[in-house]
Enzyme design. Sequence first.
Site, PDB file in Angstrom:
ATOM      1  N   ASN A 296       0.840  -1.206   0.000  1.00 48.34           N
ATOM      2  CA  ASN A 296       0.000   0.000   0.000  1.00 48.34           C
ATOM      3  C   ASN A 296       0.864   1.241   0.000  1.00 48.34           C
ATOM      4  O   ASN A 296       1.943   1.240   0.605  1.00 48.34           O
ATOM      5  CB  ASN A 296      -0.852   0.098   1.283  1.00 48.34           C
ATOM      6  CG  ASN A 296      -1.848  -1.038   1.418  1.00 48.34           C
ATOM      7  OD1 ASN A 296      -2.376  -1.536   0.435  1.00 48.34           O
ATOM      8  ND2 ASN A 296      -2.104  -1.432   2.648  1.00 48.34           N
TER       9      ASN A 296
ATOM     10  N   GLY B   3       1.876  -1.078   3.650  1.00 49.97           N
ATOM     11  CA  GLY B   3       1.225  -2.361   3.356  1.00 49.97           C
ATOM     12  C   GLY B   3       1.863  -3.409   4.245  1.00 49.97           C
ATOM     13  O   GLY B   3       3.100  -3.493   4.320  1.00 49.97           O
ATOM     14  N   LYS B   4       1.045  -4.190   4.930  1.00 48.48           N
ATOM     15  CA  LYS B   4       1.615  -5.116   5.917  1.00 48.48           C
ATOM     16  C   LYS B   4       2.617  -6.086   5.282  1.00 48.48           C
ATOM     17  O   LYS B   4       3.679  -6.354   5.846  1.00 48.48           O
ATOM     18  CB  LYS B   4       0.499  -5.874   6.635  1.00 48.48           C
ATOM     19  CG  LYS B   4      -0.336  -4.944   7.502  1.00 48.48           C
ATOM     20  CD  LYS B   4      -1.360  -5.661   8.316  1.00 48.48           C
ATOM     21  CE  LYS B   4      -2.389  -4.685   8.869  1.00 48.48           C
ATOM     22  NZ  LYS B   4      -1.831  -3.637   9.730  1.00 48.48           N
TER      23      LYS B   4
ATOM     24  N   ALA C 216       4.395  -5.751   2.424  1.00 45.99           N
ATOM     25  CA  ALA C 216       5.604  -5.048   1.974  1.00 45.99           C
ATOM     26  C   ALA C 216       6.432  -4.565   3.166  1.00 45.99           C
ATOM     27  O   ALA C 216       7.667  -4.599   3.123  1.00 45.99           O
ATOM     28  CB  ALA C 216       5.211  -3.877   1.074  1.00 45.99           C
TER      29      ALA C 216
ATOM     30  N   LEU D 168       1.811  -7.688  22.531  1.00 52.01           N
ATOM     31  CA  LEU D 168       1.038  -6.911  23.513  1.00 52.01           C
ATOM     32  C   LEU D 168       1.536  -5.466  23.597  1.00 52.01           C
ATOM     33  O   LEU D 168       1.421  -4.832  24.640  1.00 52.01           O
ATOM     34  CB  LEU D 168       1.162  -7.583  24.892  1.00 52.01           C
ATOM     35  CG  LEU D 168       0.780  -9.075  24.957  1.00 52.01           C
ATOM     36  CD1 LEU D 168       1.199  -9.690  26.285  1.00 52.01           C
ATOM     37  CD2 LEU D 168      -0.724  -9.238  24.757  1.00 52.01           C
ATOM     38  N   GLY D 169       2.088  -4.941  22.518  1.00 51.65           N
ATOM     39  CA  GLY D 169       2.554  -3.549  22.495  1.00 51.65           C
ATOM     40  C   GLY D 169       3.620  -3.316  23.555  1.00 51.65           C
ATOM     41  O   GLY D 169       4.582  -4.082  23.667  1.00 51.65           O
TER      42      GLY D 169
ATOM     43  N   ASP E 239       5.478   6.798  16.703  1.00 51.40           N
ATOM     44  CA  ASP E 239       4.482   6.316  15.738  1.00 51.40           C
ATOM     45  C   ASP E 239       4.553   4.779  15.737  1.00 51.40           C
ATOM     46  O   ASP E 239       5.595   4.211  15.408  1.00 51.40           O
ATOM     47  CB  ASP E 239       4.841   6.879  14.348  1.00 51.40           C
ATOM     48  CG  ASP E 239       3.882   6.440  13.252  1.00 51.40           C
ATOM     49  OD1 ASP E 239       2.996   5.597  13.515  1.00 51.40           O
ATOM     50  OD2 ASP E 239       4.024   6.936  12.119  1.00 51.40           O
TER      51      ASP E 239
ATOM     52  N   ALA F 287       3.491  -0.051  11.683  1.00 56.85           N
ATOM     53  CA  ALA F 287       4.458  -1.061  11.204  1.00 56.85           C
ATOM     54  C   ALA F 287       5.261  -1.725  12.323  1.00 56.85           C
ATOM     55  O   ALA F 287       6.152  -2.527  12.041  1.00 56.85           O
ATOM     56  CB  ALA F 287       5.404  -0.511  10.137  1.00 56.85           C
ATOM     57  N   ALA F 288       4.952  -1.421  13.596  1.00 57.23           N
ATOM     58  CA  ALA F 288       5.695  -2.077  14.692  1.00 57.23           C
ATOM     59  C   ALA F 288       5.435  -3.586  14.651  1.00 57.23           C
ATOM     60  O   ALA F 288       6.366  -4.390  14.787  1.00 57.23           O
ATOM     61  CB  ALA F 288       5.286  -1.488  16.031  1.00 57.23           C
ATOM     62  N   GLY F 289       4.176  -3.966  14.449  1.00 58.85           N
ATOM     63  CA  GLY F 289       3.836  -5.389  14.356  1.00 58.85           C
ATOM     64  C   GLY F 289       4.501  -6.025  13.139  1.00 58.85           C
ATOM     65  O   GLY F 289       5.000  -7.161  13.203  1.00 58.85           O
ATOM     66  N   ASP F 290       4.533  -5.281  12.045  1.00 60.02           N
ATOM     67  CA  ASP F 290       5.148  -5.814  10.817  1.00 60.02           C
ATOM     68  C   ASP F 290       6.641  -6.046  11.017  1.00 60.02           C
ATOM     69  O   ASP F 290       7.180  -7.084  10.609  1.00 60.02           O
ATOM     70  CB  ASP F 290       4.937  -4.836   9.647  1.00 60.02           C
ATOM     71  CG  ASP F 290       3.468  -4.610   9.363  1.00 60.02           C
ATOM     72  OD1 ASP F 290       2.673  -5.542   9.603  1.00 60.02           O
ATOM     73  OD2 ASP F 290       3.116  -3.511   8.904  1.00 60.02           O
TER      74      ASP F 290
HETATM   75  O1  RIB Z   1       0.740  -2.374   9.614  1.00 58.29           O
HETATM   76  C1  RIB Z   1       0.828  -1.094   9.087  1.00 58.29           C
HETATM   77  C2  RIB Z   1       0.293  -1.063   7.689  1.00 58.29           C
HETATM   78  O2  RIB Z   1      -1.091  -1.324   7.725  1.00 58.29           O
HETATM   79  C3  RIB Z   1       0.418   0.267   6.992  1.00 58.29           C
HETATM   80  O3  RIB Z   1       1.636   0.417   6.315  1.00 58.29           O
HETATM   81  C4  RIB Z   1      -0.795   0.296   6.080  1.00 58.29           C
HETATM   82  O4  RIB Z   1      -0.486   0.249   4.733  1.00 58.29           O
HETATM   83  C5  RIB Z   1      -1.653  -0.879   6.512  1.00 58.29           C
HETATM   84  O5  RIB Z   1      -1.548  -1.922   5.640  1.00 58.29           O
END
Ligand code: RIB
Length: 302
Positions: free
Chosen positions: A11, A39-40, A42, A220-221, A245, A248-251
Amino acid sequence: MGKICVVGSLNMDLVATGKRIPVVGETVLGETFKQVPGGKGANQAAAMGRLHGDVAMIGKVGEDAFGEALIQALAEAKVETKDVTKAPTSTGIALITVQADGDNAIVVVPGANAELKPADIDAAKATIEESEIVITQLETPMDTVTYALKLAKKLGKVTILNPAPAVRLKDELIQNVDYLTPNETELAILSGMPTESQEELEAAAKAMMNKGVKVLIVTLGSKGCLVIDENGTRQFSAFKVKAVDTTAAGDSFNGGVAVALAEGKSLEEAIGFATKVGALTVQKAGAQSSLPTREEVDGFRG
Ligand code: RIB
Protein backbone atom coordinates in the site's frame (compact mmCIF):
# COMPACT_ATOMS: atom_id res chain seq x y z
CA MET A 1 20.54 -18.77 6.04
CA GLY A 2 17.18 -19.89 4.64
CA LYS A 3 15.20 -17.77 2.21
CA ILE A 4 11.90 -16.14 3.27
CA CYS A 5 8.95 -15.56 0.96
CA VAL A 6 6.34 -12.92 1.86
CA VAL A 7 2.90 -13.28 0.28
CA GLY A 8 1.03 -10.07 0.95
CA SER A 9 -0.09 -6.50 0.42
CA LEU A 10 1.63 -3.37 -0.81
CA ASN A 11 0.00 0.00 0.00
CA MET A 12 0.98 3.61 -0.38
CA ASP A 13 0.34 5.14 3.05
CA LEU A 14 -1.13 8.65 3.10
CA VAL A 15 -0.27 9.79 6.60
CA ALA A 16 -1.62 12.78 8.53
CA THR A 17 -0.32 13.57 12.01
CA GLY A 18 -2.16 15.66 14.57
CA LYS A 19 -2.83 16.03 18.29
CA ARG A 20 -5.48 13.32 18.26
CA ILE A 21 -7.45 11.02 15.98
CA PRO A 22 -10.89 12.63 15.30
CA VAL A 23 -14.02 10.96 16.68
CA VAL A 24 -16.92 10.08 14.33
CA GLY A 25 -18.35 13.21 12.69
CA GLU A 26 -15.51 15.46 13.90
CA THR A 27 -12.97 17.47 11.89
CA VAL A 28 -9.61 18.23 13.50
CA LEU A 29 -6.69 20.26 12.15
CA GLY A 30 -3.64 18.12 11.45
CA GLU A 31 0.04 19.05 11.57
CA THR A 32 1.93 17.13 8.84
CA PHE A 33 1.19 15.03 5.76
CA LYS A 34 3.46 12.42 4.16
CA GLN A 35 3.28 9.70 1.52
CA VAL A 36 5.17 6.63 2.79
CA PRO A 37 5.57 3.09 1.33
CA GLY A 38 3.53 0.65 3.42
CA GLY A 39 1.23 -2.36 3.36
CA LYS A 40 1.62 -5.12 5.92
CA GLY A 41 3.19 -7.57 3.47
CA ALA A 42 5.60 -5.05 1.97
CA ASN A 43 6.52 -3.69 5.42
CA GLN A 44 7.38 -7.19 6.61
CA ALA A 45 9.44 -7.86 3.49
CA ALA A 46 11.26 -4.51 3.74
CA ALA A 47 11.94 -5.11 7.44
CA MET A 48 13.53 -8.47 6.59
CA GLY A 49 15.60 -6.94 3.78
CA ARG A 50 16.95 -4.25 6.09
CA LEU A 51 17.78 -6.95 8.66
CA HIS A 52 19.89 -8.75 5.99
CA GLY A 53 17.32 -11.51 5.41
CA ASP A 54 17.21 -13.27 2.04
CA VAL A 55 13.66 -12.27 1.10
CA ALA A 56 11.29 -12.33 -1.87
CA MET A 57 7.83 -10.75 -2.15
CA ILE A 58 4.76 -12.08 -3.95
CA GLY A 59 2.13 -9.36 -4.37
CA LYS A 60 0.19 -7.10 -6.71
CA VAL A 61 0.27 -3.37 -7.42
CA GLY A 62 -1.70 -1.22 -9.84
CA GLU A 63 -0.51 0.27 -13.10
CA ASP A 64 0.23 3.67 -11.58
CA ALA A 65 2.99 5.75 -10.01
CA PHE A 66 2.27 4.42 -6.49
CA GLY A 67 2.84 0.87 -7.74
CA GLU A 68 6.21 1.79 -9.26
CA ALA A 69 7.26 3.62 -6.10
CA LEU A 70 6.36 0.62 -3.90
CA ILE A 71 8.36 -1.81 -6.04
CA GLN A 72 11.28 0.63 -5.99
CA ALA A 73 11.11 0.92 -2.18
CA LEU A 74 11.25 -2.88 -1.82
CA ALA A 75 14.18 -3.13 -4.22
CA GLU A 76 16.02 -0.47 -2.17
CA ALA A 77 15.43 -2.62 0.95
CA LYS A 78 17.08 -5.55 -0.94
CA VAL A 79 13.82 -7.47 -1.44
CA GLU A 80 13.48 -9.62 -4.58
CA THR A 81 10.46 -8.19 -6.49
CA LYS A 82 10.14 -10.34 -9.62
CA ASP A 83 6.89 -11.85 -8.26
CA VAL A 84 5.28 -8.46 -7.60
CA THR A 85 3.05 -8.14 -10.65
CA LYS A 86 0.66 -5.47 -11.92
CA ALA A 87 -3.13 -5.40 -12.30
CA PRO A 88 -5.05 -2.89 -14.46
CA THR A 89 -6.39 -1.03 -11.42
CA SER A 90 -5.10 1.33 -8.76
CA THR A 91 -2.46 0.42 -6.18
CA GLY A 92 -3.66 -0.24 -2.62
CA ILE A 93 -3.64 2.78 -0.33
CA ALA A 94 -3.94 3.32 3.42
CA LEU A 95 -5.29 6.51 4.98
CA ILE A 96 -3.49 6.80 8.32
CA THR A 97 -3.97 9.29 11.15
CA VAL A 98 -1.27 9.33 13.83
CA GLN A 99 -1.90 11.14 17.11
CA ALA A 100 0.60 12.69 19.55
CA ASP A 101 1.10 9.53 21.66
CA GLY A 102 2.06 7.54 18.53
CA ASP A 103 -1.22 5.59 18.24
CA ASN A 104 -2.90 5.45 14.86
CA ALA A 105 -6.15 4.72 13.00
CA ILE A 106 -5.96 3.17 9.50
CA VAL A 107 -8.39 2.70 6.61
CA VAL A 108 -7.03 0.43 3.86
CA VAL A 109 -8.47 0.47 0.34
CA PRO A 110 -7.02 -2.77 -1.12
CA GLY A 111 -7.07 -1.87 -4.86
CA ALA A 112 -4.66 -4.21 -6.67
CA ASN A 113 -4.09 -6.27 -3.50
CA ALA A 114 -7.59 -7.69 -4.03
CA GLU A 115 -6.40 -9.01 -7.43
CA LEU A 116 -3.74 -11.30 -5.95
CA LYS A 117 -5.19 -14.70 -6.89
CA PRO A 118 -4.21 -18.38 -6.36
CA ALA A 119 -2.98 -18.33 -9.99
CA ASP A 120 -0.38 -15.73 -8.94
CA ILE A 121 0.81 -18.08 -6.21
CA ASP A 122 1.14 -20.87 -8.79
CA ALA A 123 3.06 -18.52 -11.08
CA ALA A 124 5.48 -17.82 -8.20
CA LYS A 125 5.76 -21.46 -7.10
CA ALA A 126 9.50 -21.57 -7.82
CA THR A 127 10.04 -18.79 -5.27
CA ILE A 128 8.07 -20.70 -2.63
CA GLU A 129 9.99 -23.87 -3.48
CA GLU A 130 13.34 -22.21 -2.86
CA SER A 131 12.19 -20.62 0.44
CA GLU A 132 12.41 -22.09 3.91
CA ILE A 133 9.76 -19.83 5.48
CA VAL A 134 6.53 -18.46 3.96
CA ILE A 135 4.83 -15.59 5.78
CA THR A 136 1.50 -13.98 4.98
CA GLN A 137 -1.14 -11.61 6.45
CA LEU A 138 -4.82 -10.87 5.76
CA GLU A 139 -4.73 -7.80 3.49
CA THR A 140 -4.97 -9.99 0.37
CA PRO A 141 -7.96 -12.27 -0.46
CA MET A 142 -8.60 -15.10 2.01
CA ASP A 143 -8.69 -17.69 -0.81
CA THR A 144 -5.20 -16.66 -1.87
CA VAL A 145 -3.85 -16.69 1.70
CA THR A 146 -5.36 -20.16 2.27
CA TYR A 147 -3.97 -21.42 -1.05
CA ALA A 148 -0.48 -20.07 -0.36
CA LEU A 149 -0.34 -21.58 3.14
CA LYS A 150 -1.58 -24.95 1.87
CA LEU A 151 0.95 -25.01 -0.95
CA ALA A 152 3.75 -23.96 1.38
CA LYS A 153 2.93 -26.76 3.83
CA LYS A 154 2.64 -29.26 0.97
CA LEU A 155 6.16 -28.23 -0.07
CA GLY A 156 7.41 -28.72 3.51
CA LYS A 157 7.90 -25.04 4.38
CA VAL A 158 7.58 -23.34 7.77
CA THR A 159 4.53 -21.04 7.67
CA ILE A 160 3.81 -17.85 9.60
CA LEU A 161 0.43 -16.10 9.54
CA ASN A 162 0.20 -12.57 10.92
CA PRO A 163 -3.63 -12.42 11.10
CA ALA A 164 -4.02 -8.70 10.47
CA PRO A 165 -6.52 -7.23 9.92
CA ALA A 166 -8.23 -9.99 11.92
CA VAL A 167 -11.31 -11.98 10.92
CA ARG A 168 -12.53 -15.39 12.15
CA LEU A 169 -10.42 -18.04 10.39
CA LYS A 170 -11.52 -21.40 8.98
CA ASP A 171 -9.93 -24.48 10.60
CA GLU A 172 -8.65 -25.47 7.13
CA LEU A 173 -6.47 -22.36 7.13
CA ILE A 174 -5.32 -22.57 10.76
CA GLN A 175 -4.19 -26.18 10.28
CA ASN A 176 -1.61 -24.97 7.75
CA VAL A 177 -0.11 -22.38 10.11
CA ASP A 178 2.99 -23.13 12.18
CA TYR A 179 3.40 -19.69 13.79
CA LEU A 180 0.33 -17.49 14.39
CA THR A 181 1.18 -13.90 15.44
CA PRO A 182 -1.91 -11.85 16.40
CA ASN A 183 -1.92 -8.86 18.73
CA GLU A 184 -4.32 -9.04 21.67
CA THR A 185 -7.21 -7.36 19.79
CA GLU A 186 -6.75 -9.69 16.84
CA LEU A 187 -6.63 -12.69 19.18
CA ALA A 188 -10.03 -11.66 20.60
CA ILE A 189 -11.50 -11.60 17.07
CA LEU A 190 -9.86 -14.90 16.04
CA SER A 191 -10.96 -16.76 19.15
CA GLY A 192 -14.29 -15.00 19.72
CA MET A 193 -13.17 -14.62 23.36
CA PRO A 194 -12.27 -11.58 25.50
CA THR A 195 -8.56 -10.84 26.01
CA GLU A 196 -8.61 -8.04 28.57
CA SER A 197 -7.24 -9.78 31.67
CA GLN A 198 -4.20 -12.08 31.74
CA GLU A 199 -6.49 -15.07 32.45
CA GLU A 200 -8.73 -14.19 29.47
CA LEU A 201 -5.70 -13.72 27.25
CA GLU A 202 -4.27 -17.13 28.15
CA ALA A 203 -7.66 -18.85 27.74
CA ALA A 204 -8.13 -17.31 24.26
CA ALA A 205 -4.57 -18.29 23.34
CA LYS A 206 -5.15 -21.89 24.47
CA ALA A 207 -8.38 -22.02 22.42
CA MET A 208 -6.34 -21.14 19.31
CA MET A 209 -3.70 -23.75 20.18
CA ASN A 210 -6.46 -26.36 20.35
CA LYS A 211 -7.27 -25.58 16.71
CA GLY A 212 -3.85 -26.85 15.61
CA VAL A 213 -1.49 -23.83 15.78
CA LYS A 214 2.00 -25.00 16.77
CA VAL A 215 3.40 -21.72 18.09
CA LEU A 216 1.29 -18.72 19.09
CA ILE A 217 2.99 -15.35 19.59
CA VAL A 218 0.59 -12.71 20.92
CA THR A 219 2.09 -9.22 20.67
CA LEU A 220 1.04 -6.91 23.51
CA GLY A 221 2.55 -3.55 22.49
CA SER A 222 4.42 -1.92 25.38
CA LYS A 223 3.69 -5.03 27.50
CA GLY A 224 5.83 -7.30 25.31
CA CYS A 225 4.45 -10.61 24.07
CA LEU A 226 3.03 -13.92 25.19
CA VAL A 227 4.37 -17.09 23.59
CA ILE A 228 2.73 -20.51 23.74
CA ASP A 229 4.13 -23.68 22.22
CA GLU A 230 4.66 -27.31 23.21
CA ASN A 231 7.03 -26.13 25.95
CA GLY A 232 4.31 -24.08 27.70
CA THR A 233 3.47 -20.40 28.12
CA ARG A 234 6.07 -17.64 28.54
CA GLN A 235 5.79 -13.86 28.76
CA PHE A 236 8.51 -11.65 27.25
CA SER A 237 8.77 -7.97 28.20
CA ALA A 238 9.22 -5.04 25.82
CA PHE A 239 11.85 -2.28 26.01
CA LYS A 240 10.70 0.99 27.56
CA VAL A 241 11.00 3.50 24.73
CA LYS A 242 9.15 6.68 23.76
CA ALA A 243 6.80 5.84 20.88
CA VAL A 244 6.57 8.44 18.12
CA ASP A 245 4.48 6.32 15.74
CA THR A 246 3.47 2.66 16.22
CA THR A 247 2.70 2.10 12.49
CA ALA A 248 4.46 -1.06 11.20
CA ALA A 249 5.69 -2.08 14.69
CA GLY A 250 3.84 -5.39 14.36
CA ASP A 251 5.15 -5.81 10.82
CA SER A 252 8.75 -5.23 11.80
CA PHE A 253 8.37 -7.59 14.78
CA ASN A 254 7.14 -10.31 12.40
CA GLY A 255 10.02 -9.55 10.05
CA GLY A 256 12.45 -9.89 12.94
CA VAL A 257 11.00 -13.24 14.02
CA ALA A 258 11.21 -14.60 10.46
CA VAL A 259 14.80 -13.45 9.86
CA ALA A 260 15.99 -14.85 13.19
CA LEU A 261 14.28 -18.22 12.57
CA ALA A 262 15.75 -18.32 9.04
CA GLU A 263 19.18 -17.80 10.61
CA GLY A 264 18.58 -20.88 12.78
CA LYS A 265 18.05 -18.96 16.05
CA SER A 266 15.86 -20.48 18.79
CA LEU A 267 12.32 -19.17 19.33
CA GLU A 268 13.47 -17.32 22.48
CA GLU A 269 16.35 -15.68 20.58
CA ALA A 270 14.00 -14.81 17.72
CA ILE A 271 11.58 -13.09 20.13
CA GLY A 272 14.45 -11.18 21.77
CA PHE A 273 15.69 -10.00 18.36
CA ALA A 274 12.19 -9.07 17.10
CA THR A 275 11.45 -7.15 20.32
CA LYS A 276 14.46 -4.93 19.60
CA VAL A 277 13.30 -4.44 15.99
CA GLY A 278 9.83 -3.37 17.18
CA ALA A 279 11.27 -1.02 19.83
CA LEU A 280 13.38 0.77 17.21
CA THR A 281 10.47 0.96 14.75
CA VAL A 282 8.11 2.83 17.10
CA GLN A 283 10.74 5.53 17.67
CA LYS A 284 10.52 6.72 14.05
CA ALA A 285 7.61 7.98 11.95
CA GLY A 286 5.90 6.09 9.13
CA ALA A 287 5.83 2.47 7.95
CA GLN A 288 8.85 1.53 5.82
CA SER A 289 10.52 4.84 6.77
CA SER A 290 10.73 3.60 10.38
CA LEU A 291 12.28 0.16 9.83
CA PRO A 292 15.70 -0.28 11.46
CA THR A 293 18.84 -1.64 9.83
CA ARG A 294 20.58 -4.80 11.08
CA GLU A 295 23.39 -2.66 12.45
CA GLU A 296 20.94 -0.53 14.48
CA VAL A 297 19.32 -3.67 15.93
CA ASP A 298 22.62 -5.35 16.78
CA GLY A 299 23.78 -2.16 18.49
CA PHE A 300 20.52 -1.60 20.43
CA ARG A 301 20.86 -2.04 24.18
CA GLY A 302 17.39 -0.80 25.25
O1 RIB B 1 0.74 -2.37 9.61
C1 RIB B 1 0.83 -1.09 9.09
C2 RIB B 1 0.29 -1.06 7.69
O2 RIB B 1 -1.09 -1.32 7.72
C3 RIB B 1 0.42 0.27 6.99
O3 RIB B 1 1.64 0.42 6.31
C4 RIB B 1 -0.80 0.30 6.08
O4 RIB B 1 -0.49 0.25 4.73
C5 RIB B 1 -1.65 -0.88 6.51
O5 RIB B 1 -1.55 -1.92 5.64
